[in-house]
Design a protein around this motif. Structure first.
Motif, PDB file in Angstrom:
ATOM      1  N   UNK A 188     -17.261 -81.565  20.767  1.00  0.00           N
ATOM      2  CA  UNK A 188     -17.133 -80.493  19.783  1.00  0.00           C
ATOM      3  C   UNK A 188     -15.978 -79.574  20.167  1.00  0.00           C
ATOM      4  N   UNK A 189     -15.187 -79.211  19.170  1.00  0.00           N
ATOM      5  CA  UNK A 189     -14.035 -78.337  19.436  1.00  0.00           C
ATOM      6  C   UNK A 189     -14.426 -76.895  19.167  1.00  0.00           C
TER       7      UNK A 189
ATOM      8  N   UNK B 273     -25.822 -71.908   8.573  1.00  0.00           N
ATOM      9  CA  UNK B 273     -25.925 -72.938   9.607  1.00  0.00           C
ATOM     10  C   UNK B 273     -25.116 -72.599  10.858  1.00  0.00           C
ATOM     11  N   UNK B 274     -24.365 -71.491  10.816  1.00  0.00           N
ATOM     12  CA  UNK B 274     -23.560 -71.095  11.957  1.00  0.00           C
ATOM     13  C   UNK B 274     -22.371 -72.001  12.207  1.00  0.00           C
ATOM     14  N   UNK B 275     -21.860 -72.620  11.154  1.00  0.00           N
ATOM     15  CA  UNK B 275     -20.773 -73.603  11.298  1.00  0.00           C
ATOM     16  C   UNK B 275     -19.394 -73.043  10.989  1.00  0.00           C
ATOM     17  N   UNK B 276     -19.308 -71.864  10.387  1.00  0.00           N
ATOM     18  CA  UNK B 276     -18.007 -71.379   9.937  1.00  0.00           C
ATOM     19  C   UNK B 276     -17.181 -70.856  11.104  1.00  0.00           C
TER      20      UNK B 276
ATOM     21  N   UNK C 161     -17.293 -68.396  14.925  1.00  0.00           N
ATOM     22  CA  UNK C 161     -17.012 -69.158  16.130  1.00  0.00           C
ATOM     23  C   UNK C 161     -17.375 -70.624  15.996  1.00  0.00           C
ATOM     24  N   UNK C 162     -17.694 -71.055  14.773  1.00  0.00           N
ATOM     25  CA  UNK C 162     -18.055 -72.440  14.530  1.00  0.00           C
ATOM     26  C   UNK C 162     -16.840 -73.326  14.362  1.00  0.00           C
ATOM     27  N   UNK C 163     -17.067 -74.632  14.121  1.00  0.00           N
ATOM     28  CA  UNK C 163     -15.960 -75.598  14.093  1.00  0.00           C
ATOM     29  C   UNK C 163     -15.269 -75.768  12.752  1.00  0.00           C
ATOM     30  N   UNK C 164     -15.765 -75.129  11.687  1.00  0.00           N
ATOM     31  CA  UNK C 164     -15.265 -75.428  10.340  1.00  0.00           C
ATOM     32  C   UNK C 164     -14.596 -74.211   9.715  1.00  0.00           C
TER      33      UNK C 164
ATOM     34  N   UNK D  44     -24.168 -71.413   2.789  1.00  0.00           N
ATOM     35  CA  UNK D  44     -24.845 -72.447   3.579  1.00  0.00           C
ATOM     36  C   UNK D  44     -24.164 -72.656   4.933  1.00  0.00           C
ATOM     37  N   UNK D  45     -22.824 -72.661   4.942  1.00  0.00           N
ATOM     38  CA  UNK D  45     -22.112 -72.846   6.203  1.00  0.00           C
ATOM     39  C   UNK D  45     -22.360 -71.677   7.154  1.00  0.00           C
TER      40      UNK D  45
END
Length: 384
Positions: A383-384, A271-274, A278-281, A267-268
């Motif tokens: 956002x970092x 969502x492009x969050x990992x 290059x995501x934040x999480x 899921x992460x």
């Protein structure tokens, strides 16, 4: 959709409740409420499950660590190296023996005790090292032993804090059997949780196991005869019965945790969050033997996300918000900010998401959707 961080009822369906009540009814009949036959049955089951020679039930995981340390004669004047990023009981057990906890840093990827940091903390007073298998991941005990023994010029005792590691495996050793002794917790939220407080100890050494058995009962091998001053760390039969009820499904439930972790990762990424994208999480690395007691992500906007999810009634938790070297009760030891950078950064960035076996796919989707919505609502500059 509300998503609880943890719901104890996932393992208490109607059939389970009836079976547990039947076990408790048998205890009411035989009357052995403390260290009764259920405790001995549980100890045998744990030996078989974990692949250890000796397992002894006790009152809780915190007391289990005290038993391990006292069986190694840890006491006043001794030092025990402990990771600063862990639950308080790891260091609290050391302090309860009269010894001094010496705090070391953790590996930033695994959150387990860093061998180099541990080795740097060795002094002539070091009696033992207490690595923690944190979040259900096995610590690198062979590397830790090699590092601290080389620094000490002698063999140091290792006490494994396996409170979060029931079902955890490592390719190079048996968790709970590598060190001189190991302490385990069966608090209700653990992978193998009792309907109350409980724990146990393990060891491969017969004499040490016998000593822990005496220590948990006021230091006496025979009634009213005491070889040393011990403790009242006995296990209630009611808790043993509860653990026996839940034990057959431990492998199934641990597998469900791993499936949940894989789903979160999917899921992460979707969502492009990992961080890999290059995501934040930063997502946790789930190794083959990981019991996934907690599923812990890292992000700089942790507190903002936590508040956002709270408004959406999505559960999450911080394990742990303050390194032990900075806890007020240990102020006399001289710890200060900047001493253990990986611990301090982790304390500011980690966030545990719901991972217990009762979490559904739809609920995990709700969790990640909430996280994505939080980032979408943030100003770009934040956002970092």
């Amino acid at each position: 959709m509300p998503v609880p961080f943890f719901d104890i009822h996932y393992n208490l369906d109607e059939a389970t409740r009836l079976s547990l009540l039947a076990r408790w009814a048998r205890i009411l009949e035989h009357g052995g409420f403390v260290n009764g036959p259920e405790v001995r049955e549980l100890e045998a089951a744990l030996r078989a499950l974990l692949g250890v020679r000796y397992a002894l039930g006790c009152s809780n995981g915190s007391d289990a660590l005290v038993l391990c340390l006292r069986a190694l004669d840890v006491g006043p004047g001794d030092e025990v190296i402990v990771p600063a990023f862990t639950f308080f009981a790891s260091a609290g057990a050391v302090a309860r023996t009269g010894a001094t906890p010496v705090f070391a840093d953790v590996d930033p990827a695994t959150y387990c005790l860093d061998p180099r940091s541990a080795a740097a903390k060795v002094t002539p007073r070091t009696k033992a090292v207490l690595p923690v298998h944190l979040y259900g991941r096995a610590a690198e005990l062979p590397a830790i032993r090699a590092a601290v023994d080389a620094a000490a010029g002698r063999r140091l005792a290792i006490v494994e804090d396996a409170a979060q590691a029931i079902g955890t495996a490592h390719p190079a050793y048996v968790v709970g059997a590598f060190g001189e002794a190991a302490g385990w917790s069966c608090f209700p939220t653990k992978n193998l949780g009792a309907p109350g407080d409980a724990g146990f100890v393990t060891s491969e050494d017969e004499a040490r196991a016998e000593r822990m058995k005496r220590l948990r009962e006021h230091g006496g091998g025979r009634q009213y005869h005491h070889d040393e001053v011990g403790f009242n760390f006995r296990m209630d039969s009611l808790q043993a019965a509860g653990l026996l009820q839940h034990l057959p499904r431990l492998v199934e439930f641990n597998a469900a945790r791993r499936v949940g972790a894989e789903h979160y990762a999917h899921l992460f990424h979707e969502a492009g969050l990992s961080a890999e994208q290059g995501g934040p999480i930063t997502l946790p690395e789930i190794t083959p033997g990981h019991a996934v007691h907690q599923y812990v992500i890292r992000l700089r906007e942790r507190d903002a996300l936590r508040a956002f999810l709270g408004e959406r009634k999505v559960g999450c938790a911080v394990y742990y918000p303050l390194g032990l070297h900075l806890q007020p009760c240990f102020a006399a030891l001289g710890g200060k900010r900047g001493d253990l950078p990986h611990t301090e950064r982790a304390s500011a960035e980690v966030l545990a998401l719901p991972i217990y076996p009762g979490v559904t796919r739809a609920q995990r989707e709700e969790v990640v959707a909430g996280i994505a919505a939080c980032y979408a609502a943030m100003p770009t500059a934040v956002r970092k």
